[in-house]
Design an enzyme around this catalytic site. Structure first.
Site, PDB file in Angstrom:
ATOM      1  N   VAL A   1       0.806  -1.222   0.000  1.00 16.76           N
ATOM      2  CA  VAL A   1       0.000   0.000   0.000  1.00 16.76           C
ATOM      3  C   VAL A   1       0.841   1.275   0.000  1.00 16.76           C
ATOM      4  O   VAL A   1       0.308   2.363  -0.215  1.00 16.76           O
ATOM      5  CB  VAL A   1      -0.989   0.028   1.186  1.00 16.76           C
TER       6      VAL A   1
ATOM      7  N   SER B   1     -18.203   3.638   5.215  1.00 17.19           N
ATOM      8  CA  SER B   1     -17.389   4.016   6.375  1.00 17.19           C
ATOM      9  C   SER B   1     -15.916   3.749   6.108  1.00 17.19           C
ATOM     10  O   SER B   1     -15.564   2.828   5.355  1.00 17.19           O
ATOM     11  CB  SER B   1     -17.813   3.228   7.625  1.00 17.19           C
TER      12      SER B   1
ATOM     13  N   TYR C   1       7.516   6.559  14.419  1.00 19.37           N
ATOM     14  CA  TYR C   1       6.246   5.856  14.567  1.00 19.37           C
ATOM     15  C   TYR C   1       5.204   6.766  15.220  1.00 19.37           C
ATOM     16  O   TYR C   1       4.056   6.844  14.764  1.00 19.37           O
ATOM     17  CB  TYR C   1       6.441   4.591  15.406  1.00 19.37           C
TER      18      TYR C   1
END
Length: 260
Positions: free
Chosen positions: A63, A143, A162
Site C-alpha cells: 500500500v 465508512s 512511529y
C-alpha cells in the site's frame, strides 16, 4: 455486485488486521484481505473467514506504492463490485529503535510511506469509488476506519517516527471526516493501546510492558487482545454510530485517561 457489504482491510494477514477481518465477517461483511509479503498467513485468514460463511478473497499489494494501491482498489471493484468499509490497518514499526537525535532518514521515510502516506492516498482513492457508488444509489452509505495507536499522543524518544506517523493519521481521520460527510461517508479512528501482536512479541518489548503493567500502568491493567480492536471495528461495520464521524475509539485499557 454482490449483495453483502464489502470490507477492504489492509494489513489483514496478521495481528490486529487479521482480527478485524474475522470480526467484520461475523457481522456479515464480505472481506478482501490485503497483504504485502506473507501469502501463507493471508490464506490462513481467508480459510478462517470462509468458515464464518461470507465471501472472501485476498489481494497482494504494497500500500506504500501508488500502483499497488490502484491495483488493490481495482481488484476489489472487479471482484465484488463495491466497497462499503475501508479499514486502514497496515502499519510497520522501525526496524531499529533509535534515539530521535540519531533517527535515520531512510528509516523515517519508510515508516511515513506505510503508516501515513499510504492510508492518506488509499482513503482518497477508495472514497472516490464510494462516492460514485452512493451517487449511483448502489450503496446507501460507507465508512472508513483508521487504526492509529496510543503513540499518537504518547511521546517515546526512541520511537519518534512511529509516533509522528500515528499523530498524522489522526489528522487524516479529521480531514476526511469533514470532507466526506456530505456524501454519507463516515470516518472513524480506533486507537489501540498495548496489544498482543507480532509487533510486541519480542522478549525486550514484552519485558518492558510487563514491567509497566506490574506498576499499574492502565486502569484495565493487562495486555489487550487483537480481537478487542476487531470488535470496535465490527461495531462501526454494523452501523452502530450513524450520527458520529471523526470519532476516536480508544481501545487501550484506559491509558488515554492519564490518571494520577
Amino acid at each position: 455486485m454482490i449483495e453483502q457489504k464489502v470490507a477492504l482491510v489492509t494489513g489483514g494477514s496478521r495481528g490486529i488486521g487479521r482480527a478485524i477481518c474475522l470480526e467484520v465477517a461475523k457481522v456479515g461483511h464480505a472481506v478482501l484481505i490485503n497483504f504485502n509479503e506473507n501469502r501463507g498467513a493471508a490464506e490462513e485468514v481467508r480459510e478462517a473467514v470462509e468458515k464464518i460463511g461470507v465471501p472472501v478473497d485476498i489481494c497482494q499489494a504494497d500500500v506504500s506504492a501508488k500502483s499497488d494501491r490502484d491495483l488493490l482498489v481495482e481488484y476489489a471493484m472487479d471482484r465484488f463490485g463495491r466497497i462499503d468499509l475501508l479499514v486502514n490497518s497496515a502499519g510497520i514499526a522501525p526496524k531499529v529503535r533509535r534515539d530521535i537525535l540519531e533517527t535515520d532518514e531512510s528509516g523515517f521515510d519508510r515508516i511515513m510511506n506505510t503508516n501515513l502516506r499510504a492510508p492518506y492516498f488509499l482513503t482518497s482513492r477508495v472514497a472516490r469509488e464510494m462516492i460514485a457508488l452512493i451517487r449511483a444509489k448502489s450503496i446507501d452509505s460507507a465508512s472508513i476506519v483508521n487504526i492509529s495507536s496510543m503513540r499518537r499522543y504518547t511521546a517515546a524518544g526512541n520511537y519518534g517516527e512511529y509516533c509522528i506517523s500515528k499523530a498524522g493519521l489522526s489528522m487524516v481521520t479529521k480531514l476526511f471526516a469533514v470532507r466526506l460527510a456530505e456524501f454519507g461517508i463516515s470516518v472513524y479512528e480506533i486507537s489501540p493501546g498495548i496489544i498482543e501482536t507480532d509487533m510486541t512479541s519480542s522478549d525486550t518489548v514484552r519485558e518492558y510492558y510487563n514491567g509497566k503493567l506490574a506498576k499499574g500502568m492502565t486502569p484495565i491493567n493487562r495486555w489487550g487482545k487483537p480481537e478487542e480492536v476487531g470488535l470496535a471495528v465490527a461495531a462501526i461495520a454494523r452501523g452502530s454510530f450513524p450520527f458520529s464521524t471523526g470519532a476516536v475509539f480508544d481501545v487501550d485499557g484506559g491509558w488515554h485517561l492519564r490518571h494520577l
